[in-house]
Motif scaffolding. Structure first.
Motif, mmCIF file in Angstrom:
data_model
loop_
_atom_site.group_PDB
_atom_site.id
_atom_site.type_symbol
_atom_site.label_atom_id
_atom_site.label_comp_id
_atom_site.label_asym_id
_atom_site.label_seq_id
_atom_site.Cartn_x
_atom_site.Cartn_y
_atom_site.Cartn_z
ATOM 1 N N ALA A 1 0.832 -1.203 0.000
ATOM 2 C CA ALA A 1 0.000 0.000 0.000
ATOM 3 C C ALA A 1 0.867 1.253 0.000
ATOM 4 C CB ALA A 1 -0.891 0.000 1.214
ATOM 5 N N SER B 1 -3.956 3.053 4.490
ATOM 6 C CA SER B 1 -3.934 1.657 4.047
ATOM 7 C C SER B 1 -2.859 0.879 4.783
ATOM 8 C CB SER B 1 -3.677 1.570 2.548
ATOM 9 O OG SER B 1 -4.688 2.199 1.829
ATOM 10 N N LYS B 2 -1.715 1.525 4.994
ATOM 11 C CA LYS B 2 -0.637 0.872 5.742
ATOM 12 C C LYS B 2 -1.070 0.603 7.181
ATOM 13 C CE LYS B 2 3.047 2.944 3.007
ATOM 14 N NZ LYS B 2 4.153 3.921 2.981
ATOM 15 N N ASP C 1 -4.154 0.227 8.228
ATOM 16 C CA ASP C 1 -5.172 -0.819 8.194
ATOM 17 C C ASP C 1 -4.536 -2.199 8.097
ATOM 18 O OD1 ASP C 1 -7.281 0.932 8.427
ATOM 19 O OD2 ASP C 1 -7.680 1.031 6.268
ATOM 20 N N LYS C 2 -3.494 -2.296 7.302
ATOM 21 C CA LYS C 2 -2.811 -3.580 7.149
ATOM 22 C C LYS C 2 -2.183 -4.014 8.466
ATOM 23 C CE LYS C 2 0.366 -6.158 4.360
ATOM 24 N NZ LYS C 2 1.321 -6.191 3.285
ATOM 25 N N SER D 1 -4.943 -5.151 10.827
ATOM 26 C CA SER D 1 -5.496 -6.461 10.494
ATOM 27 C C SER D 1 -4.535 -7.582 10.889
ATOM 28 C CB SER D 1 -5.842 -6.541 9.013
ATOM 29 O OG SER D 1 -4.698 -6.554 8.227
#
Length: 91
Positions: A2, A7-8, A10-11, A14
């Motif tokens: 990402a 996005s980073k 979120d990764k 997760s």
């Protein structure tokens, strides 16, 4: 990979969530095995002790949707059958 900062993040979130959930699922399996093991050696006291702990863990994690509610009820019903068979043999 990402490129966007969110996005980073979120990764990473997760990945951390997956690690946490895997440890919780492992805990469920451990207590399931402890109850079955004590049932095989016909130790009812320990079996019931571990089953109480197992039941509370499974209920808590099914509400939090770590495991499916039907899977939780299947685990509990299978162990209850095993425990009932032991108590019938002893009496």
């Amino acid at each position: 990979m990402a490129n966007i900062k969110s996005s980073k993040k979120d990764k990473i979130k997760s990945i951390n969530k997956k690690i946490s959930n895997n440890s919780k699922k492992s805990r469920i399996k451990t207590f399931f095995k402890k109850v079955k093991k004590n049932a095989e050696i016909k130790n009812i006291k320990k079996c019931l002790f571990y089953f109480k702990i197992f039941q509370s863990i499974v209920d808590k994690y099914s509400v939090k949707k770590i495991i499916h509610k039907n899977k939780a009820s299947r685990y509990k019903s299978n162990l209850i059958k095993i425990i009932k068979n032991i108590s019938n043999i002893k009496n």
